[in-house]
Structure formats: C-alpha cells, structure tokens
Design an enzyme around this catalytic site. Structure first.
Site, mmCIF file in Angstrom:
data_model
loop_
_atom_site.group_PDB
_atom_site.id
_atom_site.type_symbol
_atom_site.label_atom_id
_atom_site.label_comp_id
_atom_site.label_asym_id
_atom_site.label_seq_id
_atom_site.Cartn_x
_atom_site.Cartn_y
_atom_site.Cartn_z
ATOM 1 N N ARG A 258 0.828 -1.073 0.004
ATOM 2 C CA ARG A 258 -0.103 0.071 -0.059
ATOM 3 C C ARG A 258 0.874 1.221 0.140
ATOM 4 N NH1 ARG A 258 -2.535 -3.645 3.705
ATOM 5 N NH2 ARG A 258 -4.585 -3.903 3.251
ATOM 6 N N TYR B 177 -10.901 -6.142 -5.227
ATOM 7 C CA TYR B 177 -10.202 -6.091 -6.222
ATOM 8 C C TYR B 177 -10.959 -6.998 -7.197
ATOM 9 C CZ TYR B 177 -6.336 -4.197 -3.724
ATOM 10 O OH TYR B 177 -5.663 -3.362 -2.974
ATOM 11 N N ARG C 175 -0.926 -1.036 -6.963
ATOM 12 C CA ARG C 175 -1.408 -2.243 -6.075
ATOM 13 C C ARG C 175 -2.599 -2.889 -6.680
ATOM 14 N NH1 ARG C 175 -1.562 -4.325 -0.386
ATOM 15 N NH2 ARG C 175 -3.528 -4.539 0.337
ATOM 16 N N LYS D 11 -2.808 -1.230 8.354
ATOM 17 C CA LYS D 11 -4.409 -1.229 8.217
ATOM 18 C C LYS D 11 -4.887 -2.448 9.140
ATOM 19 C CE LYS D 11 -8.159 -0.636 4.888
ATOM 20 N NZ LYS D 11 -8.320 -0.680 3.426
ATOM 21 N N HIS E 68 -4.330 -9.157 3.077
ATOM 22 C CA HIS E 68 -5.684 -9.195 3.467
ATOM 23 C C HIS E 68 -5.922 -10.420 4.343
ATOM 24 C CE1 HIS E 68 -7.101 -7.074 -0.645
ATOM 25 N NE2 HIS E 68 -6.797 -6.229 0.210
#
Length: 311
Positions: free
Chosen positions: A127, A290, A257, A177, A280
């Site tokens: 990211r 995505y 990304r 994140k 993820h």
C-alpha cells in the site's frame, strides 16, 4: 475523536459543518424521526458518494449515541436507518501488462526515489501508506555466513536474498491497516536494484545536507530526510505515467497495487496466495476489493471437464 490524526479530525469537522449541522443541527433530538434521517440521506445521494454517506451517517449516529448516554434522548433513530447508495465515484482500475511494462521502463529513467517507489508498488503490491513509512532497518538481506536476516545497513548489498518487513504505515499510530497487513515479503531482483540505487543517492544527500539532515531512517524521504507526502508521491508518479504515454491525472499511486493483483491473477497465481501477499485477512476481502482485477476462476470447472470428457 481521540487517537485520530489532525487530518481526520479536520475532515470530520468539515463534513459535520457542511452536511449534518445545516440540515439537522437545529432539530430537537426527541422530535427527530427515522423518516427525517432517511429523507436527509436521500437528499445527499446526488451530491456524495457512498463512502461519504456512510461518514455523515456515522457522525450523526455517534452524536445521538452520545446524547443517549446523557439521557437527552431515549432511542437512536439514526441507527435504524439504512444508508443508500451514493453518487458513483471514479472506478479503480489496473494497468494492463503492456502498460505496466511501459510505466516501469519510464520509471527506470526517472529519479531514484520515484523509480524505487513505482517498482516496489508494482512488484510487491504494498500500500502507498506502507511504503511511505518503510524504514531502511526493515529492508533486510540474508547473510548466508551468519544464517540470519540483517538490515542492509549492516549486511550490505552483496547478497542473494532480500526482503522487507511491512510492519508500519503512516496512520496515526504507525500501525498497518489490519493485523494481517503486517507481513514480510521477499524482494524481486528488480526491487533490490532500485533500492540499492536509492540507498546510494540518499547517502550522498545526507552528506550534502550535513546538519540539516534529519535521521528518520525512512526509505522514501526528501533531500533532508523528512517524510514525503502523498502529494509528493502522486505528483512524481503522474509525471512518469504521462511520459509512459498514458494520462497521468487519470491514475493514482494506489492503482499500482491493483495492477499487482491483476498481473498475478492473469499469470495464474491462486487467489489465496495473492490475498496473503497483499495483506488481506481472507480471500473474500481480495475478491471484493479487487473484483475487477481478479481473473474469473469459474473457467476452471469447464477446463477440467474438457480434459476429463473431451469435446
């Protein structure tokens, strides 16, 4: 809003002052109804995107919950409302392989900082907020003699294997994140070469800056060692994209990304592996975020049956 960054607090104030208070600020809480909130949100659908609608709903929701804790109102009508879909935003997209190769080729002739930034974004899928917080102490080489992973400042660049620890971001507390976003990634050779060149340039900049140099240990920093901003990165990235024959203003750094996911998916890498590489928590997140970049897997059943039973 304790624990939030100043930029986040400012954003929430702006949304409250522009969208919540003018429409509902003068209403008495005991008179506010579900229909009132529904009409208010519906009136904003042509003006705001879905994310912004969720944000203003959240502002009002937390305000009413705060009032409930103080016995100013008995129930929270905002919590009973559904959030409508807002105005369609700009869809995220990914570079096709030929476009990605053109951007990489142009990055090779650009400044060392943006070159390394683009190469890492596209080849490891980090990211943008993770790369801007990357430290040199988290760029490591495997020392075969000592059988250990060591920071390049200690181990040097004369090794075969390199990796980075994606353990930080530019978020308020420096955390990634999610917990799953904290990961270690082996570096492709092209990334290693880009980082080595950036290391050399940064050592020269350190010598020139002398006492003005701020020792932040950041990989991506200014000529005096201070952090680069999202604006710095976006400006330099779009110059490279323009030079590669695309329209820079139509692309953002985060779409590198997306391109990483798309290229891997087209190359047959399983979705489970892609999910782990991008940090993820599960494949559902990868497929949802995505979905336009993931190659459909429903073709696998047909391919298997053709192989088993023939035409």
């Amino acid at each position: 809003m304790s624990g939030r960054s100043p930029a986040t607090v400012t954003m929430y104030h702006t949304y409250a002052d522009k969208h919540v208070i003018p429409a509902l600020g003068a209403r008495k809480l005991r008179d506010l109804s579900v229909e009132d909130v529904d009409r208010w949100l519906a009136s904003k659908t042509d003006e705001l995107g879905t994310r912004s609608l969720k944000l203003i709903h959240g502002i009002l929701n937390r305000s009413v919950k705060s009032a409930m804790r103080r016995d100013m109102v008995k129930r929270n009508v905002v919590d009973l409302c559904d959030i409508p879909d807002g105005r369609a935003g700009r869809p995220s997209k990914a570079l096709a392989l030929a476009q990605a190769l053109a951007v990489l080729a142009e990055a090779e002739t650009s400044g060392e900082r943006i070159r390394a930034y683009i190469v890492l974004s596209l080849l490891i899928g980090a990211r943008t907020e993770e790369l801007r917080a990357l430290l040199w102490s988290h760029v490591v080489a495997y020392d075969a003699e000592r059988e250990a992973w060591l920071p390049v400042a200690e181990a040097g660049w004369d090794h075969e294997e390199f990796a980075i620890y994606v353990w930080r971001s530019v978020r308020q507390k420096g955390d990634t994140k999610t917990v799953k976003s904290r990961r270690s990634l082996k570096l492709p050779r092209r990334c290693v070469e880009a980082l080595r060149l950036l290391w050399d340039v940064q050592q020269t900049a350190r010598e020139k800056a002398r006492e003005r140099w701020q020792d932040t240990d950041l990989v991506f920093c200014t000529r005096t060692g201070t952090p680069v901003t999202a604006h710095n990165v976006r400006r330099d990235f779009r110059k490279v994209v323009d030079a590669a024959g695309l329209v820079g203003k139509q692309w953002s750094p985060r779409e590198l990304r997306h391109s990483f996911v798309s290229v891997l998916s087209d190359s047959g890498v399983p979705i489970e592996d892609i999910s782990r590489l991008v940090g993820h928590s599960n494949t559902v997140v990868t497929e949802t975020v995505y979905r336009h970049q993931i190659r459909p897997v429903i073709m696998q059943g047909a391919a298997a049956m053709d192989k088993i039973f023939g035409s």
